[in-house]
Design a protein around this motif. Structure first.
Motif, mmCIF file in Angstrom:
data_model
loop_
_atom_site.group_PDB
_atom_site.id
_atom_site.type_symbol
_atom_site.label_atom_id
_atom_site.label_comp_id
_atom_site.label_asym_id
_atom_site.label_seq_id
_atom_site.Cartn_x
_atom_site.Cartn_y
_atom_site.Cartn_z
ATOM 1 N N PRO A 269 0.878 -1.219 0.045
ATOM 2 C CA PRO A 269 0.020 0.075 0.020
ATOM 3 C C PRO A 269 0.739 1.188 0.010
ATOM 4 O O PRO A 269 2.112 1.354 0.662
ATOM 5 C CB PRO A 269 -0.642 -0.175 1.173
ATOM 6 C CG PRO A 269 -0.165 -1.049 2.080
ATOM 7 C CD PRO A 269 0.622 -2.045 1.111
ATOM 8 N N ARG A 270 0.516 2.243 -0.880
ATOM 9 C CA ARG A 270 1.019 3.505 -0.676
ATOM 10 C C ARG A 270 0.885 4.379 0.436
ATOM 11 O O ARG A 270 -0.504 4.403 0.888
ATOM 12 C CB ARG A 270 0.755 4.173 -2.062
ATOM 13 C CG ARG A 270 1.471 5.438 -2.386
ATOM 14 C CD ARG A 270 1.150 5.939 -3.593
ATOM 15 N NE ARG A 270 1.569 7.298 -3.400
ATOM 16 C CZ ARG A 270 1.476 8.155 -4.530
ATOM 17 N NH1 ARG A 270 0.889 7.827 -5.810
ATOM 18 N NH2 ARG A 270 1.760 9.605 -4.484
ATOM 19 N N PRO A 271 1.851 4.972 1.113
ATOM 20 C CA PRO A 271 1.662 5.548 2.171
ATOM 21 C C PRO A 271 0.733 6.933 1.785
ATOM 22 O O PRO A 271 0.927 7.490 1.050
ATOM 23 C CB PRO A 271 2.945 6.251 2.882
ATOM 24 C CG PRO A 271 3.991 5.596 1.784
ATOM 25 C CD PRO A 271 3.364 4.918 0.610
ATOM 26 N N ASP A 272 -0.025 7.509 3.030
ATOM 27 C CA ASP A 272 -0.835 8.539 2.563
ATOM 28 C C ASP A 272 -0.183 9.678 2.597
ATOM 29 O O ASP A 272 1.078 9.741 3.273
ATOM 30 C CB ASP A 272 -1.980 8.661 3.544
ATOM 31 C CG ASP A 272 -1.591 8.618 5.062
ATOM 32 O OD1 ASP A 272 -0.997 9.861 5.494
ATOM 33 O OD2 ASP A 272 -1.561 7.819 5.683
ATOM 34 N N SER A 273 -0.505 10.895 2.088
ATOM 35 C CA SER A 273 0.271 12.109 2.318
ATOM 36 C C SER A 273 0.542 12.443 3.438
ATOM 37 O O SER A 273 1.690 13.258 3.536
ATOM 38 C CB SER A 273 -0.316 13.177 1.152
ATOM 39 O OG SER A 273 -1.359 13.480 1.721
ATOM 40 N N LEU A 274 -0.288 12.383 4.383
ATOM 41 C CA LEU A 274 0.121 13.226 5.817
ATOM 42 C C LEU A 274 1.091 12.022 6.340
ATOM 43 O O LEU A 274 2.068 12.717 7.089
ATOM 44 C CB LEU A 274 -1.103 12.743 6.672
ATOM 45 C CG LEU A 274 -1.151 13.470 8.147
ATOM 46 C CD1 LEU A 274 -0.611 14.758 8.222
ATOM 47 C CD2 LEU A 274 -2.353 12.983 8.968
ATOM 48 N N THR A 275 1.320 10.945 6.139
ATOM 49 C CA THR A 275 2.336 10.085 6.641
ATOM 50 C C THR A 275 3.691 10.532 6.402
ATOM 51 O O THR A 275 4.651 10.599 6.942
ATOM 52 C CB THR A 275 1.940 8.754 6.578
ATOM 53 O OG1 THR A 275 0.867 8.226 7.148
ATOM 54 C CG2 THR A 275 3.023 7.829 7.074
ATOM 55 N N GLU B 226 4.463 13.047 5.053
ATOM 56 C CA GLU B 226 4.810 14.873 5.491
ATOM 57 C C GLU B 226 5.476 14.541 7.051
ATOM 58 O O GLU B 226 6.330 15.390 7.183
ATOM 59 C CB GLU B 226 3.178 15.559 5.342
ATOM 60 C CG GLU B 226 3.607 17.022 5.744
ATOM 61 C CD GLU B 226 2.603 17.903 5.571
ATOM 62 O OE1 GLU B 226 2.689 19.117 6.185
ATOM 63 O OE2 GLU B 226 1.584 17.518 5.293
#
Length: 143
Positions: A3-9, A11
């Motif tokens: 899974p691709r990490p979310d943008s908040l993670t 950041e």
């Protein structure tokens, strides 16, 4: 498929990396002001808390005990560290900060403005939460 990490993670990870890099940069600079390498300063800071066996220092630094021997030799030659027999096991030598070593470690600690000043802008509740979150991230429990 990973899974691709979310943008908040992403950041948050980038911000943690920036904080760590700035801390290390300031730590190296502060160590140099005391004619120490960053690693020597770290060992001295560990020993200012209390005497430690060389193997434990090596574990903290994630290096070989032979590397610690050289670091302690250099600190000892400057009068900042001394070797003592372990009262519980006379076969083991403990490294301990001398009075001068403890003063140097304290001066080093108080010169680290980057770590202290931004934290001073946070409330006690925010600092407590940050501490607890960092401890959780490292797998520990809050005190």
């Amino acid at each position: 498929m990973t899974p691709r990490p979310d943008s908040l993670t992403v950041e948050v990870v980038d911000l943690i990396g920036t904080v760590v890099a700035r801390y290390h940069e300031e730590y190296e600079h502060a160590a140099a002001e005391h004619s120490l390498t960053g690693t020597q300063a770290r060992v001295l800071s560990l020993l200012a808390v209390g005497p430690q066996p060389m193997r434990k220092i090596a574990n903290c630094l994630k290096c070989e005990p032979s590397n610690v021997t050289g670091i302690v030799d250099r600190l000892e030659s400057r009068g900042l560290v001394e070797r003592r027999p372990d009262p519980d096991d006379r076969r083991v030598k403990l490294a301990a900060a001398t009075a001068e070593g403890a003063r140097t470690a304290e001066a080093l600690r108080t010169s680290l403005h980057f770590a202290r000043e931004p934290l001073g802008k946070l409330t006690i509740a925010e600092r407590t939460l940050l501490k607890e979150l960092l401890q959780r991230m490292l797998g520990g429990t809050a005190e």
